[in-house]
Enzyme design. Sequence first.
Site, short mmCIF file in Angstrom:
data_model
loop_
_atom_site.label_atom_id
_atom_site.label_comp_id
_atom_site.label_asym_id
_atom_site.label_seq_id
_atom_site.Cartn_x
_atom_site.Cartn_y
_atom_site.Cartn_z
N HIS A 43 0.69 -1.21 0.08
CA HIS A 43 -0.11 0.09 0.01
C HIS A 43 0.84 1.15 -0.07
CE1 HIS A 43 -3.88 -1.52 1.84
NE2 HIS A 43 -3.36 -2.67 0.77
N GLU A 96 0.99 3.82 2.02
CA GLU A 96 1.34 4.24 3.10
C GLU A 96 2.64 3.44 3.73
OE1 GLU A 96 -3.23 4.46 3.55
OE2 GLU A 96 -1.74 3.61 2.20
N CYS A 141 -6.43 1.76 5.93
CA CYS A 141 -6.96 0.79 6.06
C CYS A 141 -6.44 0.31 7.58
CB CYS A 141 -6.71 -0.25 5.07
SG CYS A 141 -5.02 -0.95 5.22
N CYS A 146 -2.50 -0.08 7.34
CA CYS A 146 -1.68 0.93 7.39
C CYS A 146 -1.80 1.58 8.68
CB CYS A 146 -2.08 1.95 5.95
SG CYS A 146 -1.91 0.98 4.57
#
Length: 162
Positions: free
Chosen positions: A52, A54, A82, A85
Amino acid sequence: MQDEYFMQLAIEEAKKAEDLNEVPIGAVLTVDGEVVASGYNLRETTQRSITHAEILVLDQACEVLKTWRLEDATLYVTLEPCPMCAGAIIQSRVKRVVFGAKDPKAGCAGSLMNLLQDNRFNHQTEITSGVLEEECGEMLSSFFRKLRKKKRAQKQQISKHS
C-alpha cells in the site's frame, strides 16, 4: 494551505499508480514542511498485499531518516488508511495523518473505526480528514467505474464467443 499543497503531491503520486492500472492511492510524508518520502499503491504490480502507498512511504522515510520513530512526521494520503496501514502508522509513531477521501469499507481513521486515536495503544495520531476530499474521491470513483466497465466488456466478449 500547506495541507492542500502536500495533498496535491499525494494526488500526483496516486496518478502514477493509476497509470500502472493500480488503485490510485498516493502518499507523501513530510517532516518540518519538507517531503521526506512519497509513493503510491503497487499491490497489482508486485502481487504483494502489503505494498500500500502508506507502507511503502513509511518504509522509505525510515530508511531516509535512519530511524523507525517518525514522531515529527505528517503523512498525507489520498484515501483514509486501512487497518494494516493504521497499524503501521501507530507503530512508526507518526505525529499526524492528513487524508482526502473517507473509506467506509476499510477506513480506520474514523469511518469504520479509529485505530489512530484509540487510547488503548501507546501512541495516538492527530488526524485531519477531508483535505481535497472531492478530488481524491472522484479519482477513486472514476477508476472503479472504468474497471467495472472494462470487466463488463470482457464478459460480453466471452459471451459472444461461447
